[in-house]
Design a protein around this motif. Structure first.
Motif, PDB file in Angstrom:
ATOM      1  N   LYS A  61       0.856  -1.183   0.000  1.00 19.75           N
ATOM      2  CA  LYS A  61       0.000   0.000   0.000  1.00 19.75           C
ATOM      3  C   LYS A  61       0.897   1.240   0.000  1.00 19.75           C
ATOM      4  O   LYS A  61       1.869   1.295   0.750  1.00 19.75           O
ATOM      5  CB  LYS A  61      -0.912  -0.030   1.216  1.00 19.75           C
ATOM      6  CG  LYS A  61      -1.847  -1.205   1.182  1.00 19.75           C
ATOM      7  CD  LYS A  61      -2.717  -1.249   2.401  1.00 19.75           C
ATOM      8  CE  LYS A  61      -3.612  -2.471   2.276  1.00 19.75           C
ATOM      9  NZ  LYS A  61      -3.983  -3.039   3.515  1.00 19.75           N
ATOM     10  N   GLN A  63       2.519   4.678   0.850  1.00 23.32           N
ATOM     11  CA  GLN A  63       2.637   5.444   2.098  1.00 23.32           C
ATOM     12  C   GLN A  63       2.276   6.885   1.809  1.00 23.32           C
ATOM     13  O   GLN A  63       2.651   7.431   0.771  1.00 23.32           O
ATOM     14  CB  GLN A  63       4.069   5.345   2.631  1.00 23.32           C
ATOM     15  CG  GLN A  63       4.485   3.929   3.000  1.00 23.32           C
ATOM     16  CD  GLN A  63       3.666   3.368   4.147  1.00 23.32           C
ATOM     17  OE1 GLN A  63       3.397   4.044   5.109  1.00 23.32           O
ATOM     18  NE2 GLN A  63       3.257   2.121   4.025  1.00 23.32           N
ATOM     19  N   PRO A  64       1.565   7.551   2.731  1.00 20.51           N
ATOM     20  CA  PRO A  64       1.200   8.971   2.507  1.00 20.51           C
ATOM     21  C   PRO A  64       2.404   9.874   2.529  1.00 20.51           C
ATOM     22  O   PRO A  64       3.424   9.620   3.008  1.00 20.51           O
ATOM     23  CB  PRO A  64       0.257   9.292   3.671  1.00 20.51           C
ATOM     24  CG  PRO A  64       0.265   8.129   4.587  1.00 20.51           C
ATOM     25  CD  PRO A  64       1.027   7.020   3.938  1.00 20.51           C
TER      26      PRO A  64
END
Length: 64
Positions: A61, A63-64
């Motif tokens: 996923k 990462q921000p």
């Protein structure tokens, strides 16, 4: 490297020419691609187990 007993996945194609093979060594594991058997990667058992766990857990996923 001493003679190793290479194992192929049961998911390999019938001709056995498109698969990853694995063998145990004294210190860990060895991996190679069946169509390039001279190129061998070696790693520890714990590192390979961590890779397999990561692959099984699904896609990464962002990462921000």
């Amino acid at each position: 490297m001493p003679e190793l007993k290479w194992l192929k996945s049961s998911f390999s194609e019938a001709s056995g020419n498109a698969c990853v093979e694995i063998a145990t060594t004294h210190d860990g594991v060895a991996l190679r691609e069946s169509d390039s058997p001279a190129d061998v990667l070696t790693t520890g058992r714990a590192a390979l187990a961590a890779l397999v766990r990561g692959v099984k857990s699904g896609p990464l996923k962002p990462q921000p």
